[in-house]
Design an enzyme around this catalytic site. Structure first.
Site, PDB file in Angstrom:
ATOM      1  N   CYS A 389       2.378   9.146  -2.475  1.00 27.02           N
ATOM      2  CA  CYS A 389       1.840   7.807  -2.212  1.00 27.02           C
ATOM      3  C   CYS A 389       2.117   6.857  -3.377  1.00 27.02           C
ATOM      4  O   CYS A 389       3.248   6.425  -3.524  1.00 27.02           O
ATOM      5  CB  CYS A 389       0.360   7.894  -1.848  1.00 27.02           C
ATOM      6  SG  CYS A 389      -0.149   6.486  -0.860  1.00 27.02           S
ATOM      7  N   HIS A 513       0.341  11.677   2.445  1.00 24.08           N
ATOM      8  CA  HIS A 513      -0.369  12.671   1.620  1.00 24.08           C
ATOM      9  C   HIS A 513      -0.314  14.035   2.301  1.00 24.08           C
ATOM     10  O   HIS A 513      -1.221  14.373   3.075  1.00 24.08           O
ATOM     11  CB  HIS A 513      -1.846  12.284   1.488  1.00 24.08           C
ATOM     12  CG  HIS A 513      -2.086  11.056   0.689  1.00 24.08           C
ATOM     13  ND1 HIS A 513      -2.404  11.093  -0.647  1.00 24.08           N
ATOM     14  CD2 HIS A 513      -2.056   9.743   1.029  1.00 24.08           C
ATOM     15  CE1 HIS A 513      -2.573   9.862  -1.095  1.00 24.08           C
ATOM     16  NE2 HIS A 513      -2.369   9.025  -0.099  1.00 24.08           N
ATOM     17  N   GLU A 515      -0.998  16.858   1.212  1.00 23.10           N
ATOM     18  CA  GLU A 515      -2.060  17.776   0.756  1.00 23.10           C
ATOM     19  C   GLU A 515      -3.238  17.864   1.717  1.00 23.10           C
ATOM     20  O   GLU A 515      -3.952  18.855   1.741  1.00 23.10           O
ATOM     21  CB  GLU A 515      -2.574  17.373  -0.637  1.00 23.10           C
ATOM     22  CG  GLU A 515      -3.220  16.004  -0.773  1.00 23.10           C
ATOM     23  CD  GLU A 515      -2.223  14.884  -1.034  1.00 23.10           C
ATOM     24  OE1 GLU A 515      -1.010  15.129  -0.871  1.00 23.10           O
ATOM     25  OE2 GLU A 515      -2.648  13.770  -1.376  1.00 23.10           O
TER      26      GLU A 515
HETATM   27  N1  GLN Z   1      -2.114   1.726  -4.085  1.00 19.40           N
HETATM   28  C1  GLN Z   1      -1.070   2.133  -3.207  1.00 19.40           C
HETATM   29  C2  GLN Z   1      -1.152   1.470  -1.850  1.00 19.40           C
HETATM   30  O1  GLN Z   1      -2.214   0.998  -1.456  1.00 19.40           O
HETATM   31  C3  GLN Z   1      -1.031   3.637  -3.057  1.00 19.40           C
HETATM   32  C4  GLN Z   1      -2.252   4.194  -2.398  1.00 19.40           C
HETATM   33  C5  GLN Z   1      -2.408   5.675  -2.617  1.00 19.40           C
HETATM   34  O2  GLN Z   1      -1.793   6.241  -3.512  1.00 19.40           O
HETATM   35  N2  GLN Z   1      -3.249   6.331  -1.830  1.00 19.40           N
HETATM   36  O3  GLN Z   1      -0.220   1.407  -1.137  1.00 19.40           O
END
Ligand code: GLN
Length: 548
Positions: A389, A513, A515
């Site tokens: 992410c 994600h 995970e």
């Molecule tokens: N801050 C970034 C976004 O909003 C990544 C978010 C995250 O890592 N969950 O896109």
């Protein structure tokens, strides 16, 4: 009062004396004991806080936000439920005081109460019951485990206790088993167990009209038969309903440890379930063979900013471990505060001591340049790397700056005036002002390019993974960086979901994600790839299941 309860059986799980005793572990242990006897389980968690969900809570205070397939931003406990029980939980299975009151107040504003005085009893209680029953209706399961957050005696838990009392009273036909987790201290200067806190908490629970069937006792020292008998006597439960849950090497031991004391059979009896022999083989493989025989060899550096609370990145930690276990290795995590990279030029050398690097998700500017430095170091020194992410987004920024040569490239989350916004907010996100529940959340279908590392690891090109973010690789600029070594290899519509760097042992990023779907029995593919790359680089062996 709605009257829609199905013939689902309920287990209520409550905690007393102090928080942090491991109520979640008791919940999943009950679930496991039922599953190994062939029964389906689902979990509902009641959180007495006013937040609508855990999405806006600080990860260093409350632990990570766990994302469900249907886009819920929930408490860390939901991660434990899904991982331990291999189930899929809906966001509707979390009830918070905030949700309950919001609904009641909205109804009041609409005039739904037709002039009544709106009160905790009956209106708030009925709303809680409506929600529990809705979960019951939607969860196609034999048993619904209802864990009540907080500790008996907390002011904010009372409406929930009253709702559970009413649920039992209004539905004498459903089987309910109430399990109380309590603490039995063993003060050094007395060298004996003290049962008063347990006695008092049971008294308090009874005053609320709830009568525990089973008492699980946490203590630093195992309970003696005499103490068990005393607790049984004063708390008015049979001796065989008092269970000893001492400190454990790993939480996976808990279900069987309880079952060895007759736990599963008793829960089954109380719920009037058909008797069944437990099938512990799958659990035994993990607890008795895999975990005791791990080589502790793999160290993963996790440069992030939430380094003060272990639970801040718990799904990432768990997914790394699951992948390591699958190949016979324990994984040690080294959480590194990336602000250090910004302050001290030489600090980056700490990354020479780790076998792999994982840059996790995150929000906001703090520590960002440090993360970018860590990513550059991983890329240039061919250290196996996985970016998740924000880690994915910053790896794209790093590549754009240092390989493509556009020094000003950035994400508009950190620099709204950058001339090369390679990471930018989604158009549909631009006018959103509320922070809670408004990101791109939950499961999305992703198509991977054939024959790429990730397609091979997943052994599929159509996958589905969970998301929680507002920013994306900018579709208008992607072409300008896409024909070098860094290839975008997975998409949802025109949005980039994955990249891979050619000519590197493992340098992969995922906008999603992975995970959140990992379990000890089904580790996540990108995490497996990271550990495999490390094993290959270090010339270690992948230990096969048979040898263990
Ligand atoms: N801050 C970034 C976004 O909003 C990544 C978010 C995250 O890592 N969950 O896109």
């Amino acid at each position: 009062m709605p009257n829609t309860v199905k013939k689902t059986r309920y287990v209520f799980i409550l905690g007393s004396v102090l928080s942090g005793l491991g109520k979640g572990i008791v919940t999943v242990s009950i679930g496991k004991n039922l599953q190994v006897r062939g029964h389906d389980v689902q979990v509902c968690k009641i959180d007495p806080y006013l937040n609508l969900d855990a999405g806006t809570m600080n990860p260093t205070e409350h632990g990570e936000t766990f994302v469900t397939q249907d886009g819920g931003e929930l408490d860390v406990d939901f991660g434990h439920y899904e991982r331990f029980l291999s189930i899929n939980v809906s966001k509707k299975q979390n009830i918070t005081t905030g949700q309950v009151y919001l609904n009641v107040i909205e109804k009041e504003r609409r005039g739904d109460y037709l002039g009544q005085t709106v009160q905790v009893v009956p209106h708030v209680i009925n709303e809680i019951l409506r929600r529990v029953e809705e979960i019951d209706q939607n969860a196609d399961t034999d048993v619904l485990l209802v864990e009540v957050g907080g500790t008996i005696g907390d002011i904010e838990s009372y409406p929930f206790l009253e709702a559970l009392r009413q649920l039992q009273r209004n539905h004498p036909e459903i089987e309910v088993c109430t399990v109380l987790l309590t603490y039995v201290p063993f003060p050094d200067h007395l060298s004996e167990h003290k049962t008063k806190p347990a006695q008092h908490s049971v008294r308090e629970l009874r005053a609320a009209g709830i009568f525990p069937n089973i008492i699980v006792c946490r203590s630093d020292v195992s309970l003696t038969p005499k103490v068990i008998s005393k607790i049984a006597d004063f708390c008015d439960v049979p001796e065989h309903a008092v269970f000893d849950l001492p400190d454990l090497n790993n939480v996976f031991e808990a279900p069987q440890l309880l079952d060895n004391q007759g736990f599963g059979e008793l829960v089954g009896k109380l719920l009037k379930l058909p008797a069944a022999q437990p099938e512990w083989t799958k659990m035994d493989k993990l607890v008795k063979y895999t975990l005791p025989n791990l080589d502790k060899k793999i160290v993963i550096g996790v440069p992030g900013k939430y380094t003060t609370l272990r639970d801040s990145y718990i799904s990432v930690n768990e997914a790394l471990k699951h992948a390591g276990w699958q190949m016979g290795y324990d994984v040690e995590l080294q959480h590194i505060n990336t602000e250090q990279f910004e302050k001290d030029e030489d600090f980056i050398k700490i990354l020479d001591e780790v076998d792999g690097i994982l840059v996790p998700g995150g929000f906001g500017d703090r520590g960002t340049e440090g993360k970018i430095k860590a990513i550059k170091y991983a890329r240039e020194n061919k250290i196996p790397f996985l970016g998740i992410c924000l880690g994915f987004q910053l790896a794209v920024v790093e590549y754009t700056r240092n390989v493509i040569g556009i020094q000003d490239a950035h994400s508009t989350e950190m620099d709204s005036t950058t001339e090369f916004p390679i990471i930018d907010i989604l158009p549909e996100q631009k006018n959103i002002t509320n922070l809670g529940g408004t990101m791109r959340l939950g499961g999305y279908d992703i198509t991977l390019t054939k024959n790429t590392t990730l397609a091979k690891l997943y052994n599929a090109i159509h996958i589905n993974e969970r998301h929680r973010h507002r920013y994306e690789v900018n579709p208008d600029l992607i072409e300008k960086i896409n024909d070098g070594e860094l290839k975008f290899t997975g998409f949802w519509n025109n949005l980039a979901e994955t990249f891979e760097l050619l000519g590197h042992p493992y340098f992969i990023g995922t906008q999603y994600h992975p995970e959140f779907k990992s379990t000890p029995w089904a580790p996540s593919a990108p995490y497996m790839g990271l550990i495999k790359a490390i094993i290959e680089k270090k010339n270690l062996k992948i230990k096969s299941e048979k040898k263990r």
